[in-house]
Write a protein that holds these residues in place. Structure first.
Motif, mmCIF file in Angstrom:
data_model
loop_
_atom_site.group_PDB
_atom_site.id
_atom_site.type_symbol
_atom_site.label_atom_id
_atom_site.label_comp_id
_atom_site.label_asym_id
_atom_site.label_seq_id
_atom_site.Cartn_x
_atom_site.Cartn_y
_atom_site.Cartn_z
ATOM 1 N N SER A 37 0.818 -1.204 0.000
ATOM 2 C CA SER A 37 0.000 0.000 0.000
ATOM 3 C C SER A 37 0.857 1.262 0.000
ATOM 4 O O SER A 37 0.527 2.251 -0.666
ATOM 5 C CB SER A 37 -0.934 -0.012 1.214
ATOM 6 N N GLU A 38 1.953 1.227 0.727
ATOM 7 C CA GLU A 38 2.845 2.390 0.755
ATOM 8 C C GLU A 38 3.401 2.697 -0.631
ATOM 9 O O GLU A 38 3.617 3.862 -0.980
ATOM 10 C CB GLU A 38 3.981 2.140 1.744
ATOM 11 N N VAL A 39 3.617 1.654 -1.426
ATOM 12 C CA VAL A 39 4.175 1.835 -2.760
ATOM 13 C C VAL A 39 3.093 2.186 -3.788
ATOM 14 O O VAL A 39 3.256 3.112 -4.591
ATOM 15 C CB VAL A 39 4.917 0.561 -3.212
ATOM 16 N N PHE A 40 1.963 1.459 -3.762
ATOM 17 C CA PHE A 40 0.959 1.584 -4.810
ATOM 18 C C PHE A 40 -0.244 2.454 -4.441
ATOM 19 O O PHE A 40 -1.047 2.801 -5.312
ATOM 20 C CB PHE A 40 0.464 0.195 -5.224
ATOM 21 N N GLU A 41 -0.389 2.777 -3.168
ATOM 22 C CA GLU A 41 -1.492 3.626 -2.725
ATOM 23 C C GLU A 41 -0.954 4.809 -1.913
ATOM 24 O O GLU A 41 -1.341 5.025 -0.776
ATOM 25 C CB GLU A 41 -2.488 2.825 -1.883
ATOM 26 N N PRO A 42 -0.051 5.601 -2.502
ATOM 27 C CA PRO A 42 0.551 6.715 -1.756
ATOM 28 C C PRO A 42 -0.459 7.769 -1.331
ATOM 29 O O PRO A 42 -0.182 8.570 -0.428
ATOM 30 C CB PRO A 42 1.582 7.283 -2.742
ATOM 31 N N TRP A 43 -1.628 7.755 -1.943
ATOM 32 C CA TRP A 43 -2.667 8.724 -1.625
ATOM 33 C C TRP A 43 -3.346 8.440 -0.294
ATOM 34 O O TRP A 43 -4.002 9.315 0.283
ATOM 35 C CB TRP A 43 -3.718 8.737 -2.725
ATOM 36 N N ARG A 44 -3.196 7.209 0.231
ATOM 37 C CA ARG A 44 -3.872 6.838 1.476
ATOM 38 C C ARG A 44 -3.134 7.392 2.692
ATOM 39 O O ARG A 44 -1.908 7.439 2.731
ATOM 40 C CB ARG A 44 -3.970 5.316 1.598
ATOM 41 N N LYS A 45 -3.902 7.790 3.703
ATOM 42 C CA LYS A 45 -3.299 8.260 4.957
ATOM 43 C C LYS A 45 -2.871 7.090 5.832
ATOM 44 O O LYS A 45 -1.900 7.179 6.572
ATOM 45 C CB LYS A 45 -4.299 9.147 5.713
ATOM 46 N N ALA A 46 -3.620 5.995 5.788
ATOM 47 C CA ALA A 46 -3.299 4.806 6.577
ATOM 48 C C ALA A 46 -3.153 3.629 5.625
ATOM 49 O O ALA A 46 -4.023 3.381 4.786
ATOM 50 C CB ALA A 46 -4.398 4.526 7.605
ATOM 51 N N HIS A 47 -2.064 2.895 5.743
ATOM 52 C CA HIS A 47 -1.776 1.803 4.811
ATOM 53 C C HIS A 47 -2.090 0.451 5.445
ATOM 54 O O HIS A 47 -1.236 -0.423 5.586
ATOM 55 C CB HIS A 47 -0.319 1.891 4.368
ATOM 56 N N THR A 48 -3.345 0.309 5.821
ATOM 57 C CA THR A 48 -3.821 -0.953 6.385
ATOM 58 C C THR A 48 -5.027 -1.420 5.578
ATOM 59 O O THR A 48 -5.602 -0.661 4.803
ATOM 60 C CB THR A 48 -4.228 -0.794 7.862
ATOM 61 N N GLY A 49 -5.408 -2.677 5.784
ATOM 62 C CA GLY A 49 -6.556 -3.199 5.066
ATOM 63 C C GLY A 49 -6.977 -4.540 5.625
ATOM 64 O O GLY A 49 -6.231 -5.180 6.368
ATOM 65 N N ASN A 50 -8.175 -4.965 5.278
ATOM 66 C CA ASN A 50 -8.699 -6.259 5.689
ATOM 67 C C ASN A 50 -8.059 -7.331 4.814
ATOM 68 O O ASN A 50 -8.436 -7.508 3.657
ATOM 69 C CB ASN A 50 -10.215 -6.275 5.539
ATOM 70 N N VAL A 51 -7.082 -8.063 5.348
ATOM 71 C CA VAL A 51 -6.334 -9.013 4.521
ATOM 72 C C VAL A 51 -7.213 -10.150 4.019
ATOM 73 O O VAL A 51 -6.897 -10.783 3.006
ATOM 74 C CB VAL A 51 -5.121 -9.588 5.286
ATOM 75 N N TYR A 52 -8.325 -10.432 4.707
ATOM 76 C CA TYR A 52 -9.203 -11.509 4.263
ATOM 77 C C TYR A 52 -9.966 -11.130 2.998
ATOM 78 O O TYR A 52 -10.473 -11.993 2.284
ATOM 79 C CB TYR A 52 -10.181 -11.884 5.376
ATOM 80 N N GLN A 53 -10.047 -9.841 2.710
ATOM 81 C CA GLN A 53 -10.667 -9.361 1.479
ATOM 82 C C GLN A 53 -9.627 -8.847 0.492
ATOM 83 O O GLN A 53 -9.821 -8.914 -0.721
ATOM 84 C CB GLN A 53 -11.666 -8.243 1.802
ATOM 85 N N ARG A 54 -8.524 -8.345 0.997
ATOM 86 C CA ARG A 54 -7.520 -7.733 0.145
ATOM 87 C C ARG A 54 -6.613 -8.745 -0.558
ATOM 88 O O ARG A 54 -5.939 -8.405 -1.529
ATOM 89 C CB ARG A 54 -6.654 -6.776 0.976
ATOM 90 N N TYR A 55 -6.571 -9.976 -0.047
ATOM 91 C CA TYR A 55 -5.790 -11.025 -0.712
ATOM 92 C C TYR A 55 -6.729 -12.057 -1.308
ATOM 93 O O TYR A 55 -7.714 -12.469 -0.680
ATOM 94 C CB TYR A 55 -4.864 -11.728 0.281
#
Length: 240
Positions: A177-195
């Motif tokens: 997320s830090e690399v591909f979503e630089p626009w986000r303030k927080a680089h976290t996500g629901n891994v059960y949906q994000r993977y």
């Protein structure tokens, strides 16, 4: 038991009276036959030590082997802030449209999703000790007779993304997320949906299906088989 969301359930206080559960303020609980629920009681109230021990037992089941590929989905919005070296690892939505099981993904973020292919890597010393193995994988964690989540060994990211080792699914997603979503303030996500993992039918499904067997059907052969085997062992009162 099929899980329900908090919005679909109601909390009912009960007490045990002469061997039957009743509404805490008197009278039977007015629910239909066959209704399933979850009873939460103090551990000290369990009068059968063997039952208590069984319900507190923790175990793990290896689901995927080291080297298995996963897709992490990221929302790029635009290419601003993403290096040319990193862009080559992005798989566009159109290239995956026909193989993604979108009907099982509830929280697509606003914007254009893209995908990055990662793989389950080798274990750390902590993984080796916890899972008693010398190889990596993805494990379903069991506590009592319920799923307690998923845990992976290290995650191998594409070359050039970062020099930092990704020690878990969550950590790997933060790095991506830090690399591909630089626009986000927080680089976290629901891994059960994000993977997403690849099923035997060549479609990609969210890891949620491996964590929650209630939503897995026969067309999801890996998830379905996992949960059928697990439930059979529980029914036979065997150790996992």
């Amino acid at each position: 038991m099929k899980k329900v969301t908090p919005e679909q359930s109601i909390r009912v206080p009960v007490k045990l009276v002469d061997g039957e559960w009743e509404f805490a303020y008197g009278g039977k609980v007015p629910v239909g036959n066959g209704t399933e629920g979850e009873l939460i009681v103090p551990a000290k109230a369990i009068v059968d030590p063997k039952f208590l021990e069984r319900m507190k037992t923790k175990a793990s089941i290896r689901i995927l082997e080291e080297g298995a590929e996963l897709l992490a989905y990221v929302v790029t919005k635009d290419d601003k802030g993403i290096s040319e070296k990193s862009k080559v690892h992005l798989i566009p939505w159109n290239a995956m449209r026909d193989s993604i099981a979108t009907e099982f993904i509830d929280n697509w973020s606003a914007g254009q999703p893209s995908f990055v292919k990662v793989a389950i890597g080798n274990p750390t010393d902590r993984h080796k000790a916890k899972f008693e193995t010398q190889s990596g994988g993805l494990w379903l964690l069991i506590e009592g007779r319920e799923s307690a989540g998923l845990q992976s060994s290290q995650i191998s990211l594409p070359d050039g993304i970062t020099d930092e080792a990704a020690i878990s699914l969550n950590h790997a997603f933060t790095l991506l997320s830090e690399v591909f979503e630089p626009w986000r303030k927080a680089h976290t996500g629901n891994v059960y949906q994000r993977y997403l993992y690849k099923e035997k039918n060549d479609r990609w499904y969210p890891l949620e299906l491996l964590r929650n067997g209630a939503i897995a059907g026969q067309e999801q052969a890996i998830a379905y088989s996992l949960w059928q085997d697990f439930l059979a062992k529980i029914a036979a009162n065997k150790n996992i």
